[in-house]
Design a protein around this motif. Structure first.
Motif, PDB file in Angstrom:
ATOM      1  N   LYS A  69       0.830  -1.200   0.000  1.00  0.00           N
ATOM      2  CA  LYS A  69       0.000   0.000   0.000  1.00  0.00           C
ATOM      3  C   LYS A  69       0.866   1.252   0.000  1.00  0.00           C
ATOM      4  O   LYS A  69       1.971   1.275   0.511  1.00  0.00           O
ATOM      5  N   HIS A  70       0.321   2.313  -0.572  1.00  0.00           N
ATOM      6  CA  HIS A  70       1.025   3.592  -0.669  1.00  0.00           C
ATOM      7  C   HIS A  70       0.065   4.695  -0.220  1.00  0.00           C
ATOM      8  O   HIS A  70      -1.130   4.459  -0.055  1.00  0.00           O
ATOM      9  N   ALA A  71       0.593   5.868  -0.044  1.00  0.00           N
ATOM     10  CA  ALA A  71      -0.240   6.974   0.458  1.00  0.00           C
ATOM     11  C   ALA A  71      -1.355   7.295  -0.534  1.00  0.00           C
ATOM     12  O   ALA A  71      -2.537   7.066  -0.253  1.00  0.00           O
ATOM     13  N   THR A  72      -1.019   7.830  -1.692  1.00  0.00           N
ATOM     14  CA  THR A  72      -2.000   8.115  -2.743  1.00  0.00           C
ATOM     15  C   THR A  72      -1.379   7.831  -4.095  1.00  0.00           C
ATOM     16  O   THR A  72      -0.163   7.856  -4.264  1.00  0.00           O
ATOM     17  N   ILE A  73      -2.244   7.577  -5.066  1.00  0.00           N
ATOM     18  CA  ILE A  73      -1.782   7.373  -6.435  1.00  0.00           C
ATOM     19  C   ILE A  73      -1.125   8.638  -6.969  1.00  0.00           C
ATOM     20  O   ILE A  73      -0.150   8.586  -7.727  1.00  0.00           O
ATOM     21  N   VAL A  74      -1.653   9.797  -6.575  1.00  0.00           N
ATOM     22  CA  VAL A  74      -1.101  11.071  -7.045  1.00  0.00           C
ATOM     23  C   VAL A  74       0.359  11.195  -6.638  1.00  0.00           C
ATOM     24  O   VAL A  74       1.230  11.540  -7.456  1.00  0.00           O
ATOM     25  N   GLU A  75       0.680  10.920  -5.381  1.00  0.00           N
ATOM     26  CA  GLU A  75       2.063  11.009  -4.917  1.00  0.00           C
ATOM     27  C   GLU A  75       2.950   9.996  -5.627  1.00  0.00           C
ATOM     28  O   GLU A  75       4.095  10.304  -5.994  1.00  0.00           O
ATOM     29  N   LEU A  76       2.446   8.786  -5.831  1.00  0.00           N
ATOM     30  CA  LEU A  76       3.220   7.754  -6.509  1.00  0.00           C
ATOM     31  C   LEU A  76       3.526   8.157  -7.951  1.00  0.00           C
ATOM     32  O   LEU A  76       4.655   7.989  -8.430  1.00  0.00           O
ATOM     33  N   ALA A  77       2.523   8.708  -8.659  1.00  0.00           N
ATOM     34  CA  ALA A  77       2.720   9.116 -10.047  1.00  0.00           C
ATOM     35  C   ALA A  77       3.638  10.328 -10.160  1.00  0.00           C
ATOM     36  O   ALA A  77       4.329  10.488 -11.172  1.00  0.00           O
ATOM     37  N   GLN A  78       3.664  11.192  -9.147  1.00  0.00           N
ATOM     38  CA  GLN A  78       4.529  12.361  -9.176  1.00  0.00           C
ATOM     39  C   GLN A  78       5.993  12.017  -8.955  1.00  0.00           C
ATOM     40  O   GLN A  78       6.884  12.698  -9.474  1.00  0.00           O
ATOM     41  N   HIS A  79       6.270  10.951  -8.207  1.00  0.00           N
ATOM     42  CA  HIS A  79       7.641  10.609  -7.854  1.00  0.00           C
ATOM     43  C   HIS A  79       8.222   9.458  -8.670  1.00  0.00           C
ATOM     44  O   HIS A  79       9.440   9.271  -8.684  1.00  0.00           O
ATOM     45  N   GLU A  80       7.357   8.689  -9.321  1.00  0.00           N
ATOM     46  CA  GLU A  80       7.833   7.535 -10.076  1.00  0.00           C
ATOM     47  C   GLU A  80       7.336   7.596 -11.517  1.00  0.00           C
ATOM     48  O   GLU A  80       6.260   8.128 -11.795  1.00  0.00           O
ATOM     49  N   VAL A  81       8.129   7.027 -12.425  1.00  0.00           N
ATOM     50  CA  VAL A  81       7.794   6.997 -13.850  1.00  0.00           C
ATOM     51  C   VAL A  81       7.063   5.695 -14.165  1.00  0.00           C
ATOM     52  O   VAL A  81       7.417   4.629 -13.653  1.00  0.00           O
ATOM     53  N   VAL A  82       6.035   5.797 -15.005  1.00  0.00           N
ATOM     54  CA  VAL A  82       5.291   4.609 -15.416  1.00  0.00           C
ATOM     55  C   VAL A  82       6.172   3.775 -16.353  1.00  0.00           C
ATOM     56  O   VAL A  82       6.582   4.238 -17.416  1.00  0.00           O
ATOM     57  N   GLN A 152      -3.348  -1.601  -9.216  1.00  0.00           N
ATOM     58  CA  GLN A 152      -4.509  -1.997  -9.995  1.00  0.00           C
ATOM     59  C   GLN A 152      -5.559  -0.902  -9.886  1.00  0.00           C
ATOM     60  O   GLN A 152      -6.024  -0.586  -8.789  1.00  0.00           O
ATOM     61  N   LEU A 153      -5.932  -0.344 -11.024  1.00  0.00           N
ATOM     62  CA  LEU A 153      -6.873   0.763 -11.054  1.00  0.00           C
ATOM     63  C   LEU A 153      -8.164   0.339 -11.755  1.00  0.00           C
ATOM     64  O   LEU A 153      -8.138  -0.083 -12.909  1.00  0.00           O
ATOM     65  N   LYS A 154      -9.257   0.441 -11.020  1.00  0.00           N
ATOM     66  CA  LYS A 154     -10.565   0.148 -11.590  1.00  0.00           C
ATOM     67  C   LYS A 154     -11.144   1.453 -12.106  1.00  0.00           C
ATOM     68  O   LYS A 154     -11.442   2.370 -11.327  1.00  0.00           O
ATOM     69  N   MET A 155     -11.304   1.566 -13.426  1.00  0.00           N
ATOM     70  CA  MET A 155     -11.705   2.821 -14.043  1.00  0.00           C
ATOM     71  C   MET A 155     -13.227   2.916 -14.144  1.00  0.00           C
ATOM     72  O   MET A 155     -13.913   1.936 -14.461  1.00  0.00           O
ATOM     73  N   PHE A 156     -13.735   4.137 -13.876  1.00  0.00           N
ATOM     74  CA  PHE A 156     -15.174   4.410 -13.922  1.00  0.00           C
ATOM     75  C   PHE A 156     -15.424   5.607 -14.840  1.00  0.00           C
ATOM     76  O   PHE A 156     -14.560   6.478 -14.994  1.00  0.00           O
ATOM     77  N   LEU A 157     -16.617   5.641 -15.415  1.00  0.00           N
ATOM     78  CA  LEU A 157     -16.974   6.705 -16.357  1.00  0.00           C
ATOM     79  C   LEU A 157     -18.405   7.156 -16.105  1.00  0.00           C
ATOM     80  O   LEU A 157     -19.285   6.353 -15.809  1.00  0.00           O
ATOM     81  N   TYR A 158     -18.592   8.502 -16.224  1.00  0.00           N
ATOM     82  CA  TYR A 158     -19.937   9.066 -16.118  1.00  0.00           C
ATOM     83  C   TYR A 158     -19.956  10.394 -16.847  1.00  0.00           C
ATOM     84  O   TYR A 158     -19.278  11.351 -16.457  1.00  0.00           O
ATOM     85  N   ASP A 159     -20.727  10.444 -17.949  1.00  0.00           N
ATOM     86  CA  ASP A 159     -20.896  11.685 -18.704  1.00  0.00           C
ATOM     87  C   ASP A 159     -19.542  12.316 -19.046  1.00  0.00           C
ATOM     88  O   ASP A 159     -19.297  13.502 -18.793  1.00  0.00           O
ATOM     89  N   GLU A 160     -18.655  11.491 -19.640  1.00  0.00           N
ATOM     90  CA  GLU A 160     -17.311  11.927 -20.055  1.00  0.00           C
ATOM     91  C   GLU A 160     -16.414  12.340 -18.885  1.00  0.00           C
ATOM     92  O   GLU A 160     -15.364  12.939 -19.095  1.00  0.00           O
ATOM     93  N   GLN A 161     -16.838  12.042 -17.684  1.00  0.00           N
ATOM     94  CA  GLN A 161     -15.989  12.289 -16.526  1.00  0.00           C
ATOM     95  C   GLN A 161     -15.335  10.971 -16.109  1.00  0.00           C
ATOM     96  O   GLN A 161     -16.002   9.941 -15.997  1.00  0.00           O
ATOM     97  N   LEU A 162     -14.021  11.015 -15.877  1.00  0.00           N
ATOM     98  CA  LEU A 162     -13.246   9.815 -15.585  1.00  0.00           C
ATOM     99  C   LEU A 162     -12.897   9.752 -14.105  1.00  0.00           C
ATOM    100  O   LEU A 162     -12.525  10.759 -13.494  1.00  0.00           O
ATOM    101  N   ALA A 163     -13.053   8.566 -13.546  1.00  0.00           N
ATOM    102  CA  ALA A 163     -12.689   8.346 -12.143  1.00  0.00           C
ATOM    103  C   ALA A 163     -12.144   6.923 -12.030  1.00  0.00           C
ATOM    104  O   ALA A 163     -12.292   6.097 -12.939  1.00  0.00           O
ATOM    105  N   PHE A 164     -11.515   6.640 -10.891  1.00  0.00           N
ATOM    106  CA  PHE A 164     -10.982   5.297 -10.701  1.00  0.00           C
ATOM    107  C   PHE A 164     -10.796   5.013  -9.209  1.00  0.00           C
ATOM    108  O   PHE A 164     -10.762   5.928  -8.381  1.00  0.00           O
ATOM    109  N   ILE A 165     -10.701   3.736  -8.904  1.00  0.00           N
ATOM    110  CA  ILE A 165     -10.442   3.277  -7.539  1.00  0.00           C
ATOM    111  C   ILE A 165      -9.112   2.541  -7.517  1.00  0.00           C
ATOM    112  O   ILE A 165      -8.863   1.668  -8.359  1.00  0.00           O
ATOM    113  N   ASP A 166      -8.269   2.904  -6.571  1.00  0.00           N
ATOM    114  CA  ASP A 166      -7.038   2.162  -6.329  1.00  0.00           C
ATOM    115  C   ASP A 166      -7.408   0.938  -5.492  1.00  0.00           C
ATOM    116  O   ASP A 166      -7.821   1.064  -4.348  1.00  0.00           O
ATOM    117  N   ARG A 167      -7.274  -0.254  -6.059  1.00  0.00           N
ATOM    118  CA  ARG A 167      -7.737  -1.468  -5.384  1.00  0.00           C
ATOM    119  C   ARG A 167      -6.879  -1.846  -4.180  1.00  0.00           C
ATOM    120  O   ARG A 167      -7.320  -2.622  -3.333  1.00  0.00           O
TER     121      ARG A 167
END
Length: 312
Positions: A69-82, A152-167
């Motif tokens: 587990k990590h703090a947030t996906i945002v922090e992980l994406a800011q500090h690490e390269v995909v 693992q990111l579960k992606m969700f969609l609603y009216d062209e708005q994108l969201a996801f859950i970090d599993r």
């Protein structure tokens, strides 16, 4: 030595030490023990062992990654390269189908490049939020970063708005930047590899025909009889048990959709072929019956490689 033998003969006499009846009883007991020792249980134990190994293969990727587990996906994406990521369309909220590159058939796979930048930007521009029931699941994304950590990111969609859950952390995120969200949605909606029934059927017919030719050539070269099919009752019983196990595993794989995984396909075929070689060698090595199974195994390996390259 001669004098000792003479003395022993005088003491015991020169008559045979064992009567003919006793010798026959001893030989009969030895033969019964040999029959019991060479029973059908040993190949079955081997089959069970290799099938267990197959399940161990299916439970995870070849290369293990850090999923702590990590703090947030945002922090992980800011500090690490995909490093790499895969996308698999999945409308079921309770399941997750995306795996590491080369693990699933039909999923989209990407290494470092423009696509990974789109994903990284979307993750960096996400904010934590409360899950809205209006969102519906439509895709799964498996991501590995340069530090070896995978999410693992579960992606969700609603009216062209994108969201996801970090599993891993069960945190819900919304992508705030509309342009970045639209780019990632377009990437996820890209058509996956379409595996048609006609292609699969044609591939199967070609494989069966080549296998038939190979078996015929091997039997002719080494004079391997086709009949009787079974050497004895134990051979027949072992083959029935092996077929039952293979059928049960096949049904289990279909129920759990494990045949989406390339490793599951390779593992199932390899275990089935190895079991056949073991049984044929155990019971029919005098007639070289295992040569047919070995030839089939050698044929299956390149066919699996071609299958994975073409359909993945």
């Amino acid at each position: 030595m001669t004098s000792f033998k003479d003395k022993l003969d005088k003491e015991l006499g020169e008559a045979p030490r064992f009567s003919q009846q006793l010798q026959e009883r001893i030989l009969q007991n030895v033969n019964q023990q040999n029959k019991q020792t060479s029973g059908w249980q040993y190949p079955v134990i081997i089959i069970g062992t290799v099938m267990t190994l197959l399940f161990l293969i299916v439970i995870g990727p070849w290369k293990q990654v850090d999923t702590s587990k990590h703090a947030t996906i945002v922090e992980l994406a800011q500090h690490e390269v995909v490093k790499q990521f895969t996308i698999a369309q999945n409308w079921e909220e309770g399941s997750f189908k995306a795996r590491r590159t080369g693990w699933n058939l039909g999923q989209q796979s990407y290494k470092k490049g423009s696509e990974s930048m789109i994903l990284a930007n979307a993750l960096q521009k996400s904010v934590t939020s409360q899950k809205d029931d209006n969102y519906f699941a439509f895709s799964d994304v498996w991501v590995e970063f340069d530090n070896g950590q995978a999410v693992q990111l579960k992606m969700f969609l609603y009216d062209e708005q994108l969201a996801f859950i970090d599993r891993q952390t069960d945190i819900f995120y919304k992508v705030e930047d509309d342009n970045t969200a639209s780019a990632l949605i377009a990437l996820m909606q890209k058509e996956e590899k379409d595996i048609s029934f006609g292609e699969m059927f044609t591939f199967l017919i070609i494989a069966l025909f080549i296998g038939w030719l190979l078996e015929k050539a091997i039997r002719k070269k080494y004079s391997i009889p086709k009949e009787p099919k079974y050497i004895n009752t134990s051979h027949q019983r072992t083959m029935y048990i092996a077929m039952f196990i293979n059928s049960a595993v096949l049904i289990l794989f279909n129920i759990n959709d494990w045949f989406l995984y390339t490793a599951a396909i390779c593992g199932y075929l390899a275990i089935a072929m190895i079991s056949s070689i073991i049984i044929d060698y155990y019971y029919g090595r005098e007639e070289k019956r295992h040569y047919v199974s070995i030839g089939s195994f050698i044929l299956v390996v390149p066919l699996i490689i071609v299958f994975i390259i073409y359909f993945s």
